[in-house]
Write an enzyme that holds these catalytic residues in place. Structure first.
Site, PDB file in Angstrom:
ATOM      1  N   CYS A   2     -16.100   1.360  -7.640  1.00  0.00           N
ATOM      2  CA  CYS A   2     -15.556   0.870  -8.894  1.00  0.00           C
ATOM      3  C   CYS A   2     -16.648   0.892  -9.959  1.00  0.00           C
ATOM      4  O   CYS A   2     -17.805   0.607  -9.669  1.00  0.00           O
ATOM      5  CB  CYS A   2     -15.004  -0.544  -8.837  1.00  0.00           C
ATOM      6  SG  CYS A   2     -13.651  -0.742  -7.677  1.00  0.00           S
ATOM      7  N   ARG A  27     -17.671   6.666  -9.051  1.00  0.00           N
ATOM      8  CA  ARG A  27     -17.619   5.445  -8.268  1.00  0.00           C
ATOM      9  C   ARG A  27     -16.201   5.128  -7.767  1.00  0.00           C
ATOM     10  O   ARG A  27     -16.014   4.209  -6.977  1.00  0.00           O
ATOM     11  CB  ARG A  27     -18.121   4.258  -9.103  1.00  0.00           C
ATOM     12  CG  ARG A  27     -19.481   4.466  -9.696  1.00  0.00           C
ATOM     13  CD  ARG A  27     -19.880   3.286 -10.532  1.00  0.00           C
ATOM     14  NE  ARG A  27     -20.088   2.123  -9.707  1.00  0.00           N
ATOM     15  CZ  ARG A  27     -21.211   1.850  -9.058  1.00  0.00           C
ATOM     16  NH1 ARG A  27     -22.240   2.665  -9.173  1.00  0.00           N
ATOM     17  NH2 ARG A  27     -21.324   0.780  -8.322  1.00  0.00           N
ATOM     18  N   TRP A  74     -11.698   2.062  -7.198  1.00  0.00           N
ATOM     19  CA  TRP A  74     -11.539   2.633  -5.860  1.00  0.00           C
ATOM     20  C   TRP A  74     -10.932   1.511  -5.039  1.00  0.00           C
ATOM     21  O   TRP A  74     -11.570   0.494  -4.791  1.00  0.00           O
ATOM     22  CB  TRP A  74     -12.892   3.069  -5.300  1.00  0.00           C
ATOM     23  CG  TRP A  74     -12.781   3.741  -3.972  1.00  0.00           C
ATOM     24  CD1 TRP A  74     -12.528   5.069  -3.742  1.00  0.00           C
ATOM     25  CD2 TRP A  74     -12.924   3.132  -2.682  1.00  0.00           C
ATOM     26  NE1 TRP A  74     -12.500   5.313  -2.393  1.00  0.00           N
ATOM     27  CE2 TRP A  74     -12.728   4.156  -1.716  1.00  0.00           C
ATOM     28  CE3 TRP A  74     -13.180   1.841  -2.240  1.00  0.00           C
ATOM     29  CZ2 TRP A  74     -12.801   3.912  -0.347  1.00  0.00           C
ATOM     30  CZ3 TRP A  74     -13.236   1.601  -0.865  1.00  0.00           C
ATOM     31  CH2 TRP A  74     -13.057   2.634   0.058  1.00  0.00           C
ATOM     32  N   ASN A  98     -16.315  -5.291  -9.399  1.00  0.00           N
ATOM     33  CA  ASN A  98     -16.686  -4.309  -8.385  1.00  0.00           C
ATOM     34  C   ASN A  98     -17.210  -5.102  -7.201  1.00  0.00           C
ATOM     35  O   ASN A  98     -18.089  -5.947  -7.369  1.00  0.00           O
ATOM     36  CB  ASN A  98     -17.775  -3.385  -8.945  1.00  0.00           C
ATOM     37  CG  ASN A  98     -18.386  -2.488  -7.883  1.00  0.00           C
ATOM     38  OD1 ASN A  98     -17.725  -2.134  -6.920  1.00  0.00           O
ATOM     39  ND2 ASN A  98     -19.636  -2.123  -8.065  1.00  0.00           N
ATOM     40  N   GLY A  99     -16.652  -4.856  -6.008  1.00  0.00           N
ATOM     41  CA  GLY A  99     -17.111  -5.589  -4.832  1.00  0.00           C
ATOM     42  C   GLY A  99     -15.916  -6.089  -4.041  1.00  0.00           C
ATOM     43  O   GLY A  99     -14.789  -5.608  -4.228  1.00  0.00           O
ATOM     44  N   GLU A 482     -22.966  17.861   9.715  1.00  0.00           N
ATOM     45  CA  GLU A 482     -22.859  17.916   8.256  1.00  0.00           C
ATOM     46  C   GLU A 482     -21.835  18.991   7.838  1.00  0.00           C
ATOM     47  O   GLU A 482     -21.060  18.787   6.908  1.00  0.00           O
ATOM     48  CB  GLU A 482     -24.251  18.198   7.644  1.00  0.00           C
ATOM     49  CG  GLU A 482     -24.306  18.380   6.150  1.00  0.00           C
ATOM     50  CD  GLU A 482     -23.818  17.173   5.342  1.00  0.00           C
ATOM     51  OE1 GLU A 482     -23.608  16.095   5.896  1.00  0.00           O
ATOM     52  OE2 GLU A 482     -23.622  17.357   4.120  1.00  0.00           O
ATOM     53  N   LYS A 486     -18.557  18.194   5.618  1.00  0.00           N
ATOM     54  CA  LYS A 486     -18.241  18.873   4.347  1.00  0.00           C
ATOM     55  C   LYS A 486     -16.819  19.396   4.380  1.00  0.00           C
ATOM     56  O   LYS A 486     -16.056  19.229   3.437  1.00  0.00           O
ATOM     57  CB  LYS A 486     -19.173  20.073   4.085  1.00  0.00           C
ATOM     58  CG  LYS A 486     -20.576  19.813   3.634  1.00  0.00           C
ATOM     59  CD  LYS A 486     -20.712  19.165   2.296  1.00  0.00           C
ATOM     60  CE  LYS A 486     -20.533  17.689   2.384  1.00  0.00           C
ATOM     61  NZ  LYS A 486     -21.649  16.821   2.486  1.00  0.00           N
ATOM     62  N   GLU A 489     -14.150  16.593   4.283  1.00  0.00           N
ATOM     63  CA  GLU A 489     -14.129  15.871   3.003  1.00  0.00           C
ATOM     64  C   GLU A 489     -13.322  16.611   1.934  1.00  0.00           C
ATOM     65  O   GLU A 489     -12.560  16.006   1.210  1.00  0.00           O
ATOM     66  CB  GLU A 489     -15.566  15.719   2.462  1.00  0.00           C
ATOM     67  CG  GLU A 489     -16.362  14.590   3.051  1.00  0.00           C
ATOM     68  CD  GLU A 489     -17.768  14.520   2.470  1.00  0.00           C
ATOM     69  OE1 GLU A 489     -18.197  13.410   2.125  1.00  0.00           O
ATOM     70  OE2 GLU A 489     -18.444  15.557   2.354  1.00  0.00           O
ATOM     71  N   HIS A 505     -18.443  18.960  28.202  1.00  0.00           N
ATOM     72  CA  HIS A 505     -18.018  17.615  28.605  1.00  0.00           C
ATOM     73  C   HIS A 505     -16.789  17.148  27.838  1.00  0.00           C
ATOM     74  O   HIS A 505     -16.585  15.955  27.660  1.00  0.00           O
ATOM     75  CB  HIS A 505     -19.174  16.622  28.405  1.00  0.00           C
ATOM     76  CG  HIS A 505     -20.391  16.983  29.193  1.00  0.00           C
ATOM     77  ND1 HIS A 505     -20.447  16.914  30.559  1.00  0.00           N
ATOM     78  CD2 HIS A 505     -21.598  17.470  28.797  1.00  0.00           C
ATOM     79  CE1 HIS A 505     -21.633  17.320  30.985  1.00  0.00           C
ATOM     80  NE2 HIS A 505     -22.349  17.664  29.925  1.00  0.00           N
ATOM     81  N   LYS A 604     -18.034   8.479  -4.497  1.00  0.00           N
ATOM     82  CA  LYS A 604     -19.416   8.930  -4.382  1.00  0.00           C
ATOM     83  C   LYS A 604     -20.333   7.806  -3.936  1.00  0.00           C
ATOM     84  O   LYS A 604     -21.295   8.022  -3.216  1.00  0.00           O
ATOM     85  CB  LYS A 604     -19.839   9.447  -5.770  1.00  0.00           C
ATOM     86  CG  LYS A 604     -21.192  10.085  -5.814  1.00  0.00           C
ATOM     87  CD  LYS A 604     -21.116  11.528  -5.397  1.00  0.00           C
ATOM     88  CE  LYS A 604     -22.458  12.145  -5.181  1.00  0.00           C
ATOM     89  NZ  LYS A 604     -22.418  13.097  -4.067  1.00  0.00           N
TER      90      LYS A 604
HETATM   91  C1  G6P Z   1     -20.274   8.359   0.436  1.00  0.00           C
HETATM   92  C2  G6P Z   1     -20.467   9.711  -0.189  1.00  0.00           C
HETATM   93  C3  G6P Z   1     -21.323  10.588   0.724  1.00  0.00           C
HETATM   94  C4  G6P Z   1     -22.636   9.898   1.026  1.00  0.00           C
HETATM   95  C5  G6P Z   1     -22.416   8.504   1.591  1.00  0.00           C
HETATM   96  C6  G6P Z   1     -23.721   7.728   1.638  1.00  0.00           C
HETATM   97  O1  G6P Z   1     -19.497   8.474   1.590  1.00  0.00           O
HETATM   98  O2  G6P Z   1     -19.220  10.322  -0.419  1.00  0.00           O
HETATM   99  O3  G6P Z   1     -21.565  11.826   0.098  1.00  0.00           O
HETATM  100  O4  G6P Z   1     -23.357  10.667   1.944  1.00  0.00           O
HETATM  101  O5  G6P Z   1     -21.534   7.758   0.761  1.00  0.00           O
HETATM  102  O6  G6P Z   1     -24.145   7.536   0.321  1.00  0.00           O
HETATM  103  P1  G6P Z   1     -25.628   7.345  -0.150  1.00  0.00           P
HETATM  104  O7  G6P Z   1     -25.543   7.215  -1.639  1.00  0.00           O
HETATM  105  O8  G6P Z   1     -26.117   6.092   0.511  1.00  0.00           O
HETATM  106  O9  G6P Z   1     -26.394   8.538   0.280  1.00  0.00           O
END
Ligand code: G6P
Length: 609
Positions: A2, A27, A74, A98-99, A482, A486, A489, A505, A604
């Site tokens: 947020c 955010r 959010w 926010n929170g 990773e 990706k 996501e 396994h 984000k």
């Molecule tokens: C969210 C973002 C990711 C990020 C993660 C950790 O899930 O979408 O891209 O890796 O948070 O965020 P940070 O800012 O702590 O790297």
């Protein structure tokens, strides 16, 4: 998550608020709203969905005034809808938050039992009800907000206005970021600097427990007891967010292309060309702490956690210090053992991830020292750690992290080399070779990026599949994780990353022609073994996409599609093997037509648990 913006000044604030929200959309982006003091009291415009919907609604019903607050959401409590969008308003008291208010259920029950009626499903609306209840009992809005926040448990950055007090807003912070911008005849509140940077560069970073009364010509800070607090504003010297796509279709694609330059930025000033020594002029960590390090615990979430997993290999190999990597959300609740000489390395792009902050606090409470690897300057994480290695990736707008990841890797390699250099565990010749390898990486990434058109061609064959498996061994295991992250996501295709050695396994049972397997197999000590895994997949009728070193050789015979990387030192391979995986996910998602920069349900910056 947020984003909050507040303005008290002499200019029409509608556009100032909406423009600020645009810069905070990373955010959260499921609904948004603004509330402004107008000649009719406080009026609101809110809209479900992206900020563009709020902009349209605001154009249809413009509000005129010079004091106001805005919010981009959010959802945590209550689905994204106009009714649940902030600001929330009760009897003229307006709140953005926010929170998370953890005791919201009991407070709501109590308020409802007293006759209050709720308009939304949010935890935030409780704050508006409580302020409305407290205000008549006190002398000031500040006092009412302070008494309210004393009743709530949880995390908050809040800004509150009252229709009957048109020239001020009250802000409070507890475990969610909040800053105050000081202008000339105007002052601001915001969740993050970019929201207000085009108006002022003089910023106060509020601390937990701080309250602020913000008027157009003054800002007064106080603490939970009401005692005045003095803050000195910091001048922000870095450049405004370059929130332009610069001709790229998506921010994610722009950020993939930026990686070579940003990696150069991460290394800049930290590797001496004359002596081939690594140093961190901007990170204060005294020699005593350094020489007493017996164990390192890396804490992070999401993509940053994957970077940490790669970092473990590099630090253990070069500096011979035992390293653990833990998900911050797990670490904070597992009663961790912190022995003497434990150094925490917290990795976070945003520096605001709630779990990472809480995990660091827990470790510090138990006596550990902590350093951060972080992208966002002056973020909360950097202020609670003893030192920070900034990644200098620049603002990352795409929700799926790309350049933040590769710059985190570079920062971790530099940290590993530095620890080895200071502890004398690596021959200088090896260090020089590795540093030369690092200097060549930007050019090699550039080369991988040039493969985009070819990757796009074969990506078409995979857009309709339901699930992917990603396999890697050693340092390529986190890269497999990773790659899978990706893809899920941004394309919404289910994807799982697995250690190649674990395939037998379990996951091998899934293999058929509807489960493409991405095998990360650059030439290294695990090459033969991973090749065997690849053959095992083929033998069961699976489709294989391989990432390997050029020339592709043996892999060509077994893989359906191949993405190659140039020859790089084995330890540095993760920096380049991840690039084709970023591009593969991007191309599949782009062909599918998903919302790549703002995928559904994600944000984000994850500032709630
Ligand atoms: C969210 C973002 C990711 C990020 C993660 C950790 O899930 O979408 O891209 O890796 O948070 O965020 P940070 O800012 O702590 O790297």
């Amino acid at each position: 998550m947020c984003g909050i913006v507040g303005y008290a000044g002499t200019r029409e604030c509608g556009d100032i608020l909406i423009d600020g929200l645009r810069r905070l959309e990373y955010r959260g982006y499921d609904s948004a709203g603004v509330a402004i003091h107008t000649t009719n009291g406080v009026e609101r415009v809110r809209a479900e969905g992206k900020l563009a919907n709020l902009e349209r609604a605001f154009r249809d019903t413009p509000l005129h005034g010079t004091v106001g607050i805005g919010h981009t959401r959010w959802a945590t409590h209550g689905r994204p809808s106009e009714a649940n969008a902030h600001p929330h308003m009760v009897d003229g008291f307006v709140v953005v938050h926010n929170g998370i208010i953890e005791n919201h259920m009991e407070l709501r029950d109590e308020l409802e039992a007293g006759g209050d009626r709720f308009e939304s499903e949010t935890d935030t609306e409780i704050i508006a009800h409580l302020v409305a209840r407290e205000r008549p009992k006190t002398d000031s809005l500040l006092e009412a907000v302070r008494n309210t926040m004393a009743q709530v448990r949880g995390s908050y950055a809040v800004v509150v206005m009252n229709a009957d007090e048109p020239d001020l807003m009250v802000a409070a912070r507890q475990a969610s970021p909040l800053i105050v911008g000081l202008g000339d005849g105007e002052n601001f509140a915001a969740s993050d600097v970019p929201a207000i940077m085009m108006h002022t560069r003089d910023v106060v970073f509020m601390n937990d427990g701080d309250f602020a009364v913000i008027r157009r010509d003054s800002v007064e800070f106080s603490d939970t007891s009401g005692a005045p607090v003095t803050h000195t504003a910091k001048r922000i010297l870095w450049d405004p967010v370059s929130a332009e796509k610069q001709g790229y279709k998506h921010f994610m694609l722009k950020e993939i292309h930026e990686q070579p330059d940003r990696i150069i930025d991460t290394m800049r000033g930290r590797v001496s060309l004359e002596t081939n020594h690594v140093h961190f002029p901007d990170m204060a960590l005294d020699d005593e702490v350094l020489s007493s390090v017996k164990r390192i615990i890396i804490l992070a979430c999401g993509t940053s956690y994957h970077a940490g997993m790669v970092g473990r290999y590099a630090i253990e190999k070069l500096a011979r210090v035992p390293v653990e990597v833990d998900l911050a959300s797990e670490f904070r609740y597992r009663d961790p053992v912190i022995g003497e000489g434990t150094l925490i390395v917290a990795i976070s792009q945003s520096g605001e991830t709630a779990d990472t902050l809480a995990a660091v606090a827990e470790a510090k409470r138990r006596g550990a020292k902590a350093i951060a690897i972080c992208n966002v300057i002056e973020s909360t994480l950097t202020r609670v750690c003893e030192g920070t290695i900034y990644t200098h990736a620049g603002p990352e707008i795409g929700v799926a992290s790309t350049k933040a990841f590769t710059t985190q890797l570079v920062a971790l390699y530099l940290l590993a080399i530095w620890l080895a250099q200071e502890r004398g565990t690596q021959e200088p010749a090896e260090r020089i070779e590795l540093l030369e390898g690092l200097r060549r990486i930007p050019g090699q990434i550039e080369k991988c990026i040039q493969d985009e058109a070819r990757i796009r061609e074969f990506a078409r064959n995979y857009v309709d599949v339901h699930s992917f498996l990603f396999l890697g061994r050693g340092m390529q295991f986190p890269i497999a994780l990773e790659g899978a992250l990706k893809l899920k996501e941004i394309s919404y295709i289910h994807a799982e990353g697995y250690a190649a050695g674990e395939m037998k396994h379990g996951p091998i049972a899934l293999i058929d022609d509807d489960l493409p397997v991405v095998v990360v197999a650059p030439r290294n000590e695990h090459y033969e073994k991973v090749l065997s895994n690849l053959e095992e997949v083929k033998a069961r009728g699976g489709r294989v996409i391989a990432v390997t070193s050029e020339p592709a050789g043996d892999v060509l015979r077994h893989a359906d599609d191949v993405m190659t990387i140039p020859e790089v030192p084995e330890l540095l391979q993760p920096l380049v093997t991840v690039i084709p995986l970023q591009l593969l996910s991007y191309c599949i998602a782009d062909i599918k037509g998903t919302d790549i920069d703002q995928p559904r349900n994600l944000a984000k910056s994850v500032t709630v648990e």
